[in-house]
Write an enzyme that holds these catalytic residues in place. Structure first.
Site, PDB file in Angstrom:
ATOM      1  CG  ASP A 143       7.867  30.191 -44.533  1.00  0.00           C
ATOM      2  OD1 ASP A 143       8.830  30.162 -45.320  1.00  0.00           O
ATOM      3  OD2 ASP A 143       7.414  31.232 -44.026  1.00  0.00           O
TER       4      ASP A 143
ATOM      5  CG  HIS B 196       8.291  36.982 -40.716  1.00  0.00           C
ATOM      6  ND1 HIS B 196       7.848  36.911 -42.017  1.00  0.00           N
ATOM      7  CD2 HIS B 196       9.444  36.296 -40.675  1.00  0.00           C
ATOM      8  CE1 HIS B 196       8.697  36.197 -42.723  1.00  0.00           C
ATOM      9  NE2 HIS B 196       9.679  35.805 -41.942  1.00  0.00           N
TER      10      HIS B 196
HETATM   11  C1  NOJ Z   1      13.804  35.273 -44.697  1.00  0.00           C
HETATM   12  C2  NOJ Z   1      12.789  35.134 -43.603  1.00  0.00           C
HETATM   13  O1  NOJ Z   1      11.661  35.899 -43.920  1.00  0.00           O
HETATM   14  C3  NOJ Z   1      13.465  35.547 -42.324  1.00  0.00           C
HETATM   15  O2  NOJ Z   1      12.570  35.664 -41.253  1.00  0.00           O
HETATM   16  C4  NOJ Z   1      14.540  34.555 -42.018  1.00  0.00           C
HETATM   17  O3  NOJ Z   1      15.251  34.984 -40.872  1.00  0.00           O
HETATM   18  C5  NOJ Z   1      15.517  34.433 -43.190  1.00  0.00           C
HETATM   19  N1  NOJ Z   1      14.856  34.348 -44.446  1.00  0.00           N
HETATM   20  C6  NOJ Z   1      16.397  33.232 -43.044  1.00  0.00           C
HETATM   21  O4  NOJ Z   1      15.667  32.065 -43.267  1.00  0.00           O
END
Ligand code: NOJ
Length: 532
Positions: A96, A321
């Site tokens: 990621d 998630h």
């Molecule tokens: C998208 C992510 O999938 C999420 O889990 C995260 O809180 C936000 N972006 C901020 O990075």
């Protein structure tokens, strides 16, 4: 066809996958210990949510050091071992990459916020006076900083300040982070909120809209504002191409970019580049909010074929998630989940499966007040009984509960007395061990489908054509590649349906109810793949 287009992706949320050292938190050695499980399911690519150094206010999506690993997850050696163990099993690994923002504890931000004239003063987005931009979460995106007597912009939550990509030093710093991990052998990146990165250079106000109260896929954030100037800017599409050239520096083996972008197909398809020279894949989140009927999916397939024709490849994602788990939308019904799996692995798309989806893991029941997820701070005013009825999750803890491996203590996730989030109660039938030993389980449906998809060019690279069988409850399509033709029939109703199939059927290659022959009749909630 390149690997990114034919692959199958399994997403791991590291905190919740497997705890190897008994501290109640999943870790990298835990993932290593479970690689054979993922390999045995048949997945070809693993995407791992962030595990870099972080104050964990947003559980890793707030990074304070891109070059090191949060101690609770392991060490740099562990990551190197993880990459190599995944490669030894002939799978790919995607990390990621959170490029849009850092944690407010990142040394870059600490320096940037300290004065208006430090070397990193311009690394984030600072203004004397905020404009009207709201974050994609809902509220105002500007945060006041007393040291500078200025405001900084945060697309997501206040502790996640956005970097300023109009400063070439920032772009270089972040591209170098990518290079570091590519050098270590990572096969690609899932790009967090990539569509937020570059904003309008003149900071034009976003339009007010009475009709956009609630957030939607096309208009994220809602709250009476269209994010016209703060999302999906032309320069953002160009950034996709620039990043593509960075990863092209490491073309042996080829790497891939998978974008988390939202805002309507006309916008997000532009990230792929007119000559397929941008991101390789983008998540298509509109399908997450599916209606469980044939018509919905028929329209989606046609829509995806229209917007993402070959050589583009759509994605098929039902859970992740950030969302309520997909099975929630079908009343936690395992039979229906099998149909969705059949669709997910046979439509023309790269399937992305969230850990636990293969066993039908359900959402946790953690109240907003007990939520560890920082999003609960934004929505703490929502009464729990309303939150329980919303089609979207407010407390994302509920889709992040620990993986259910078996029937033992903490469902085999950890030996700790207390795990970082509580385990779900329904582990008895929804655990990997139980389902591995049951031939008819959801997990075994996943396994059979992945195997079939891998061995069939029609399934992983072929064309798709919608067929009309005369009954609206049947979703039917043909996947073809050269001489291979496979007909998929899915009955979305609970009643038995007789199908008129004009093509001669050579063989049943898959049947949810494990039937060996097909006489034209599909039981309720049944699905088949037929060689024609
Ligand atoms: C998208 C992510 O999938 C999420 O889990 C995260 O809180 C936000 N972006 C901020 O990075």
């Amino acid at each position: 066809m390149s690997w990114h287009a034919t692959t199958t992706i399994y997403q791991i949320y590291p905190r919740s996958f497997y705890d190897s050292n008994g501290d109640g938190i999943g870790d990298l050695q835990g993932i290593i210990q479970k690689l054979d499980y993922i390999k045995d399911l048949g997945f070809e690519t693993i995407w791992i949510s962030p595990f870099y150094c972080s104050p964990q206010e947003d559980f890793g999506y707030d990074i304070s050091d891109y070059y090191n690993i949060a101690p609770e997850y392991g060490t740099l050696q562990d990551v190197e071992q993880l990459i190599s163990e995944i490669h030894q099993r002939n799978m790919k690994v995607v990390f990621d990459m959170v490029m849009n923002h850092t944690s407010d504890k990142h040394p870059w931000f600490l320096e940037s916020r300290s004065s208006r004239d430090n070397p990193k003063a311009d690394w984030y987005i600072w203004r004397d006076q905020p404009n009207n931009w709201k974050s994609i979460v809902g509220p105002n995106g500007w945060q006041y900083c007393a040291e500078r007597n200025q405001y900084y912009y945060a697309s997501f939550l206040p502790f996640q300040p956005d970097l300023n990509y109009r400063n070439p030093e920032v772009k270089k710093a972040m591209f170098d982070v990518c290079r570091f991990w590519l050098q270590k052998g990572v096969d690609g990146f899932r790009l967090d909120i990539f569509n937020c990165i570059i904003k309008d250079k003149d900071f034009k106000d976003n339009p007010f809209s009475l009709f956009h109260i609630l957030p939607s896929e096309e208009h994220p954030g809602g709250n009476f504002q269209i994010r016209k100037h703060s999302l999906n800017q032309e320069e953002n599409f160009e950034l996709a191409q620039e990043l593509r050239s960075v990863i092209n520096e490491f073309n042996h083996p080829p790497r891939m970019l998978l974008g988390e972008v939202f805002g309507g197909h006309d916008k997000i398809k532009q990230y792929l580049g007119k000559k397929q020279d941008g991101l390789h894949l983008v998540f298509l989140f509109d399908i997450l909010y599916y209606k469980f009927n044939a018509d919905f999916f028929r329209k989606k397939i046609l829509e995806y074929e229209h917007h993402y024709p070959a050589p583009n490849m759509p994605t098929a994602v039902f859970s992740n998630h950030d969302q309520l788990r997909s099975i929630h939308r079908i009343g936690n019904n395992l039979e229906k989940a099998k149909l969705l799996a059949l669709l997910q692995f046979t439509m023309r798309a790269v399937p992305c499966v969230y850990y636990g989806e293969e066993i039908g893991m359900t959402d946790g029941k953690i109240p907003i007040k007990e939520g560890k997820d920082p999003m609960v701070n934004v929505y703490s005013w929502v009464p729990q009984f309303i939150a329980d009825r919303l089609p979207v999750g407010i407390n994302r803890d509920n889709c992040r509960t620990p993986m259910q491996w078996n029937n033992q203590k903490n469902a085999g996730f950890s030996v700790a007395e207390k795990t970082w989030l509580p385990l779900n109660k329904d582990v008895e039938k929804r655990n990997a061990e139980e389902q591995l030993s049951d031939k008819e389980s959801l997990l075994n449906v996943f396994k059979k489908l992945i195997l079939l998809r891998k061995s069939s060019p029609a399934m992983h690279s072929g064309t798709i054509e919608i067929i009309h069988t005369g009954n609206k409850n049947i979703l039917a399509y043909v996947r073809s590649c050269k001489d291979e033709k496979l007909l998929v029939l899915i009955n979305f109703s609970k009643s038995k349906i007789t199908n008129n199939i004009s093509q001669p059927i050579k063989k049943v290659v898959f049947s949810i109810k494990s039937k060996k022959t097909f006489e034209g009749i599909l039981d309720g909630f049944d699905g088949v793949i037929l060689k024609i």
